[in-house]
Write a protein that holds these residues in place. Structure first.
Motif, PDB file in Angstrom:
ATOM      1  N   CYS A 308      72.366  53.267  56.735  1.00  0.00           N
ATOM      2  CA  CYS A 308      71.608  52.072  56.359  1.00  0.00           C
ATOM      3  C   CYS A 308      72.449  50.844  56.634  1.00  0.00           C
ATOM      4  N   HIS A 309      71.806  49.813  57.117  1.00  0.00           N
ATOM      5  CA  HIS A 309      72.537  48.594  57.423  1.00  0.00           C
ATOM      6  C   HIS A 309      71.613  47.395  57.255  1.00  0.00           C
ATOM      7  N   THR A 335      67.293  63.996  55.739  1.00  0.00           N
ATOM      8  CA  THR A 335      68.542  64.059  54.993  1.00  0.00           C
ATOM      9  C   THR A 335      68.987  62.687  54.500  1.00  0.00           C
ATOM     10  N   MET A 336      68.377  61.605  55.004  1.00  0.00           N
ATOM     11  CA  MET A 336      68.784  60.252  54.632  1.00  0.00           C
ATOM     12  C   MET A 336      67.851  59.599  53.619  1.00  0.00           C
ATOM     13  N   ARG A 337      66.718  60.177  53.349  1.00  0.00           N
ATOM     14  CA  ARG A 337      65.684  59.468  52.584  1.00  0.00           C
ATOM     15  C   ARG A 337      66.039  59.277  51.114  1.00  0.00           C
ATOM     16  N   HIS A 338      66.955  60.082  50.599  1.00  0.00           N
ATOM     17  CA  HIS A 338      67.349  59.898  49.202  1.00  0.00           C
ATOM     18  C   HIS A 338      68.066  58.568  48.996  1.00  0.00           C
ATOM     19  N   ARG A 339      68.495  57.917  50.080  1.00  0.00           N
ATOM     20  CA  ARG A 339      69.194  56.642  49.970  1.00  0.00           C
ATOM     21  C   ARG A 339      68.237  55.448  49.968  1.00  0.00           C
ATOM     22  N   TRP A 340      66.986  55.664  50.277  1.00  0.00           N
ATOM     23  CA  TRP A 340      66.048  54.551  50.401  1.00  0.00           C
ATOM     24  C   TRP A 340      65.905  53.769  49.100  1.00  0.00           C
ATOM     25  N   GLN A 341      65.838  54.501  47.985  1.00  0.00           N
ATOM     26  CA  GLN A 341      65.493  53.869  46.723  1.00  0.00           C
ATOM     27  C   GLN A 341      66.492  52.784  46.320  1.00  0.00           C
ATOM     28  N   ALA A 342      67.713  52.880  46.801  1.00  0.00           N
ATOM     29  CA  ALA A 342      68.722  51.877  46.453  1.00  0.00           C
ATOM     30  C   ALA A 342      68.346  50.492  46.954  1.00  0.00           C
ATOM     31  N   CYS A 347      63.725  43.786  47.701  1.00  0.00           N
ATOM     32  CA  CYS A 347      63.032  43.405  48.937  1.00  0.00           C
ATOM     33  C   CYS A 347      61.687  42.759  48.612  1.00  0.00           C
ATOM     34  N   HIS A 348      61.297  41.822  49.468  1.00  0.00           N
ATOM     35  CA  HIS A 348      60.004  41.169  49.311  1.00  0.00           C
ATOM     36  C   HIS A 348      58.869  42.000  49.911  1.00  0.00           C
ATOM     37  N   LEU A 390      58.311  49.486  43.268  1.00  0.00           N
ATOM     38  CA  LEU A 390      57.695  48.694  44.341  1.00  0.00           C
ATOM     39  C   LEU A 390      56.337  48.120  43.938  1.00  0.00           C
ATOM     40  N   ALA A 391      56.047  48.074  42.653  1.00  0.00           N
ATOM     41  CA  ALA A 391      54.737  47.615  42.198  1.00  0.00           C
ATOM     42  C   ALA A 391      54.441  46.187  42.642  1.00  0.00           C
ATOM     43  N   ASN A 392      55.474  45.338  42.746  1.00  0.00           N
ATOM     44  CA  ASN A 392      55.275  43.937  43.133  1.00  0.00           C
ATOM     45  C   ASN A 392      55.703  43.656  44.566  1.00  0.00           C
ATOM     46  N   THR A 393      55.897  44.705  45.338  1.00  0.00           N
ATOM     47  CA  THR A 393      56.348  44.561  46.721  1.00  0.00           C
ATOM     48  C   THR A 393      55.177  44.691  47.686  1.00  0.00           C
ATOM     49  N   ILE A 394      55.167  43.844  48.704  1.00  0.00           N
ATOM     50  CA  ILE A 394      54.132  43.928  49.738  1.00  0.00           C
ATOM     51  C   ILE A 394      54.398  45.143  50.616  1.00  0.00           C
ATOM     52  N   LEU A 395      53.358  45.915  50.882  1.00  0.00           N
ATOM     53  CA  LEU A 395      53.452  47.044  51.791  1.00  0.00           C
ATOM     54  C   LEU A 395      52.635  46.738  53.037  1.00  0.00           C
ATOM     55  N   VAL A 396      53.307  46.714  54.174  1.00  0.00           N
ATOM     56  CA  VAL A 396      52.642  46.420  55.449  1.00  0.00           C
ATOM     57  C   VAL A 396      52.697  47.680  56.301  1.00  0.00           C
ATOM     58  N   LEU A 397      51.523  48.194  56.651  1.00  0.00           N
ATOM     59  CA  LEU A 397      51.428  49.434  57.422  1.00  0.00           C
ATOM     60  C   LEU A 397      51.263  49.125  58.906  1.00  0.00           C
TER      61      LEU A 397
END
Length: 489
Positions: A308-309, A335-342, A347-348, A390-397
């Motif tokens: 991640c960077h 194998t990397m997805r456990h790091r996403w939550q940090a 984030c907006h 992420l309740a207040n985060t915008i999700l753009v698909l």
């Protein structure tokens, strides 16, 4: 008792040896000349260090303030979903001067992409030759198992002439990921999700008279990185890959256009043209001494990232020019997805990339079952939608790689063969897109902890102009959403 008191008084230290009195004396009164010199030097050093710490803290304060006022985006999606390609588009459209400085580094990535395509072809030819012969019999009158002329003298000559490419590939790999390359491995080169590799590769001197001034400045910033020229470490000149590939150009073109090669690739269902980093149809333009990668070439180039960077860009165009934008690029492998939550609570907006690869499967990873790419994307989308963080985060698909979807549909691949719920709907790009958009929208509405707008775009990341328009619209929508949430508008 009296004798004990008298004994204690008899051993009392004289006044000039009292520890308290000694501690209260000024340093100058008790230092030797050598100690005084050392003490003064230490005091000067301590004051300088204190000033440095104060300046560093002040600088960190400014960075935190800039970050607080900046726009923070998180790119999510499975491996090979196009996150890095979208990031390149962001940089190209919103921070073009920085993009320009890194232009020549991508030339060597493109060289690696070409060499990897050649290796894939040679590997398939070797596999075809390795198949055991089948003796002729009344039931099987055809003799050898392979009807292709894979042992022709022309192919053997081309393969021998292309051996130097393996040396160039190994040295470029070592530049990108020192001490981690196994020469016997066929694994794709991968770099840490940082910009160090760009600084390494950008140290080459440009030989192209058409190179822009911005590129010249970026490549002439010095000959060393961390005190030593990285090219010297691998015993290679920056011009070696260009020179050897240019000398091999005719043989690579002959290999790619060889009818036997095309038949073998079709038999093994190897669609090189559908893979990112495919440049075999552009060799006459690319394999020249004066080649400078175009914007389209850079977007098409393939380089796998690990880890991640966070990248910081100062927006140069648009209504938010001058604003800082922070984009976090995270690894998409399972194998990397456990790091996403940090990264979730800072984030907006999250830009979620979901290519409609309905007939493709994720690469195998130890400890993880085989899974369809589209099914995996949908599982990830559900997890993100229902996350309370992420309740207040915008999700753009983003339904990315629309061009690949069009090619798959044109090839006759049926969605219903892998997604039975698709039923007997028309197997068209529009129908497929609409069907899966509604499914993603349904989970977005059902699982989100709070009500929020569903933002959706179709994109082909290698279509620079169209992607630029989408990114501008996305940027403005995110800004407006955050302003509305802050009750500013």
């Amino acid at each position: 008792m009296d004798s004990l008191v008298a004994s204690r008084r008899s051993v009392k230290a004289p006044a000039d040896e009292d520890p308290l009195a000694d501690a209260l004396r000024l340093p100058a009164e008790k230092d030797t000349p050598e100690e005084r010199t050392k003490r003064l030097k230490d005091e000067v050093h301590a004051r300088e260090r204190s000033v440095q710490i104060d300046l560093q803290l002040a600088e960190w304060g400014k960075v935190l303030e800039r970050r607080k006022n900046g726009l923070r985006l998180l790119l999510l999606g499975q491996a090979e979903s196009g996150k890095t390609t979208l990031l390149k588009n962001f940089q190209m459209h919103f921070a073009p001067s920085q993009f320009q400085k890194e232009r020549m580094a991508w030339k060597y990535v493109i060289h690696l992409n070409i060499i990897r395509s050649v290796r894939t072809i040679l590997s398939e030819l070797a596999f075809e030759r390795s198949q055991p012969s089948r003796p002729a019999s009344p039931a099987y009158p055809t003799p050898p198992s392979s009807p292709f002329a894979v042992d022709s003298s022309d192919l053997r000559r081309i393969e021998f002439s292309l051996k130097p490419l393996a040396v160039i590939e190994s040295k470029l790999h070592e530049l990108l990921q020192p001490a981690s390359r196994n020469d016997e491995s066929d694994e794709e080169v991968a770099v840490r999700a940082s910009d160090r590799w760009k600084r390494v590769l950008s140290r080459s001197r440009l030989s192209s008279p058409s190179a822009t001034e911005g590129s010249r400045r970026s490549t002439d910033t010095g000959a060393t990185l961390d005190g030593e020229d990285p090219w010297n470490k691998v015993n290679m000149s920056p011009d070696d890959s260009s020179r050897i590939l240019e000398a091999s150009k005719d043989d690579i073109i002959s290999l790619w256009e060889n009818e036997t090669v095309q038949e073998v690739l079709r038999k093994h269902k190897i669609g090189l043209e559908l893979r990112s980093g495919f440049f075999l149809d552009d060799l006459s333009r690319i394999l020249t001494a004066t080649y400078v990668p175009s914007d389209t070439d850079i977007v098409r180039a393939r380089l796998r990232t690990l880890g991640c960077h966070e990248r910081r860009y100062v927006l140069e165009v648009g209504p938010s020019a001058g604003q800082d934008m922070y984009i976090v690029d995270v690894g998409g492998s399972r194998t990397m997805r456990h790091r996403w939550q940090a990264f979730f609570d800072d984030c907006h907006a999250i830009l979620f990339l979901a290519p409609l690869d309905y007939d493709q499967y994720l690469p195998s990873e130890p400890g993880y079952p085989k899974i369809n790419k589209l099914e995996d994307s949908m599982d990830l989308w559900k997890t993100i939608c229902q996350s309370p963080i992420l309740a207040n985060t915008i999700l753009v698909l983003f339904f990315n790689k629309r061009d690949i979807l069009q090619q798959r549909v044109a090839s006759g691949a049926q969605v219903k063969d892998t997604v039975t719920s698709f039923g007997d709907r028309p197997n068209t790009v529009e129908e497929i897109t609409n069907y899966f958009r509604e499914r993603f929208k349904h989970y977005h509405k059902k699982l989100s902890p709070k009500r929020r707008s569903f933002m959706f775009y179709e994109s082909s990341a290698i279509d620079i102009k169209a992607t630029g328009v989408l990114l501008l619209a996305t940027h403005e929508a995110i800004l407006r959403y955050n302003l509305e949430r802050s009750d500013i508008i």
